[in-house]
Each structure stands twice: as structure tokens, then as C-alpha cells.
Design a protein around this motif. Structure first.
Motif, PDB file in Angstrom:
ATOM      1  N   ARG A   1     -50.296  27.927 -13.550  1.00 13.83           N
ATOM      2  CA  ARG A   1     -50.843  28.203 -12.221  1.00 13.83           C
ATOM      3  C   ARG A   1     -50.225  29.488 -11.662  1.00 13.83           C
ATOM      4  O   ARG A   1     -50.917  30.350 -11.125  1.00 13.83           O
ATOM      5  N   GLY A   2     -48.925  29.656 -11.828  1.00 17.05           N
ATOM      6  CA  GLY A   2     -48.247  30.861 -11.354  1.00 17.05           C
ATOM      7  C   GLY A   2     -48.739  32.106 -12.074  1.00 17.05           C
ATOM      8  O   GLY A   2     -48.961  33.154 -11.446  1.00 17.05           O
ATOM      9  N   ALA A   3     -48.919  31.992 -13.380  1.00 20.66           N
ATOM     10  CA  ALA A   3     -49.418  33.129 -14.161  1.00 20.66           C
ATOM     11  C   ALA A   3     -50.821  33.519 -13.711  1.00 20.66           C
ATOM     12  O   ALA A   3     -51.149  34.710 -13.610  1.00 20.66           O
ATOM     13  N   ARG A   4     -51.647  32.536 -13.414  1.00 21.41           N
ATOM     14  CA  ARG A   4     -53.006  32.821 -12.936  1.00 21.41           C
ATOM     15  C   ARG A   4     -52.983  33.513 -11.574  1.00 21.41           C
ATOM     16  O   ARG A   4     -53.777  34.412 -11.303  1.00 21.41           O
ATOM     17  N   GLN A   5     -52.050  33.091 -10.706  1.00 20.56           N
ATOM     18  CA  GLN A   5     -51.924  33.726  -9.399  1.00 20.56           C
ATOM     19  C   GLN A   5     -51.473  35.180  -9.530  1.00 20.56           C
ATOM     20  O   GLN A   5     -51.982  36.065  -8.844  1.00 20.56           O
ATOM     21  N   ILE A   6     -50.534  35.415 -10.430  1.00 21.98           N
ATOM     22  CA  ILE A   6     -50.056  36.781 -10.659  1.00 21.98           C
ATOM     23  C   ILE A   6     -51.203  37.650 -11.172  1.00 21.98           C
ATOM     24  O   ILE A   6     -51.398  38.774 -10.712  1.00 21.98           O
ATOM     25  N   LEU A   7     -51.951  37.134 -12.114  1.00 19.62           N
ATOM     26  CA  LEU A   7     -53.087  37.872 -12.658  1.00 19.62           C
ATOM     27  C   LEU A   7     -54.105  38.194 -11.567  1.00 19.62           C
ATOM     28  O   LEU A   7     -54.592  39.328 -11.464  1.00 19.62           O
ATOM     29  N   ALA A   8     -54.399  37.222 -10.725  1.00 19.32           N
ATOM     30  CA  ALA A   8     -55.346  37.444  -9.629  1.00 19.32           C
ATOM     31  C   ALA A   8     -54.815  38.509  -8.674  1.00 19.32           C
ATOM     32  O   ALA A   8     -55.570  39.350  -8.180  1.00 19.32           O
ATOM     33  N   HIS A   9     -53.532  38.510  -8.437  1.00 18.09           N
ATOM     34  CA  HIS A   9     -52.932  39.516  -7.562  1.00 18.09           C
ATOM     35  C   HIS A   9     -53.014  40.904  -8.202  1.00 18.09           C
ATOM     36  O   HIS A   9     -53.390  41.879  -7.546  1.00 18.09           O
ATOM     37  N   VAL A  10     -52.688  40.989  -9.474  1.00 16.61           N
ATOM     38  CA  VAL A  10     -52.727  42.273 -10.186  1.00 16.61           C
ATOM     39  C   VAL A  10     -54.150  42.813 -10.234  1.00 16.61           C
ATOM     40  O   VAL A  10     -54.373  44.023 -10.088  1.00 16.61           O
TER      41      VAL A  10
END
Length: 114
Positions: free
Chosen positions: A29-38
Motif C-alpha cells: 500500500r505504501g509503495a502504491r502511494q509513493i508511485l501515485a505521488h511520483v
């Protein structure tokens, strides 16, 4: 006579088993949030560090040498030097302690003597 096979090995894994551990799910979930932010699909809250504390100024205000200051307030001399040189910075608890020293060094000294 034929031996029965282990029935649990033949069963399909449960849906829960496919999800993995809580840690794994949180990590994904955290990795997906980071990707969405990037990718600029999501704006995430930014965290900033506190404003640097000027340990040398505090020590000068109290009117002590590094050795005197470290001894009076139970601080490691080398650590104090590193803070003053900007090679390290005090954690939040020590920052609070230094703020109290700056505001009323005599009270801190008295408290440490007891």
C-alpha cells in the motif's frame, strides 16, 4: 490399501492466504502511494524537520566553555562539539532540554544537583 492424501494440501488456498501478512500489505500500500505521488496522481503530506537549534549560541548565552557546559548539564563533550560543528544534531528530547537550559540554566543546574 491406499493411503489418504493430506486433505489440507489439496484444498485451494483461502483468499486471506493470498493477501499475505499485514506488514506485506502495508508495504505494498505504501509503495502504491509513493508511485501515485511520483506520477503526480496523489499529493502526499510533506514532513519537515524542525528548525535547527543553535547549540553554540545557547552555550555562549549561558557563558560557559564546551567543557563546563557539558559537565554542568550532563552532556557528552564530543557530542556537544559535533552539534556545534553541524556534524550531528540533537534529537527532539535533547532539543527540549537545551531549550529549558537556554531559558533558565540555574533551575536545570539545581535540579541536576538534587
Amino acid at each position: 490399501m491406499s493411503k489418504k492424501k493430506n486433505s489440507s494440501a489439496l484444498r485451494k488456498p483461502s483468499k486471506k492466504a493470498n493477501k499475505g501478512t499485514k506488514f506485506g500489505r502495508d508495504l505494498i500500500r505504501g509503495a502504491r502511494q509513493i508511485l501515485a505521488h511520483v506520477e503526480r496522481r496523489k499529493v502526499m503530506k510533506e514532513y519537515t524537520l524542525p528548525v535547527p537549534i543553535d547549540v553554540k549560541r545557547i552555550r555562549a548565552k549561558v557563558g560557559m566553555s564546551q567543557a563546563e557546559f557539558a559537565d554542568a548539564f550532563c552532556l557528552n563533550r564530543r557530542t556537544l562539539q559535533q552539534w556545534e560543528q553541524g556534524k550531528a544534531s540533537p534529537d527532539l528530547a535533547v532539543r527540549a532540554y537545551l531549550t529549558v537550559i537556554e531559558r533558565n540554566p540555574d533551575v536545570v543546574k539545581a535540579a541536576l544537583r538534587q
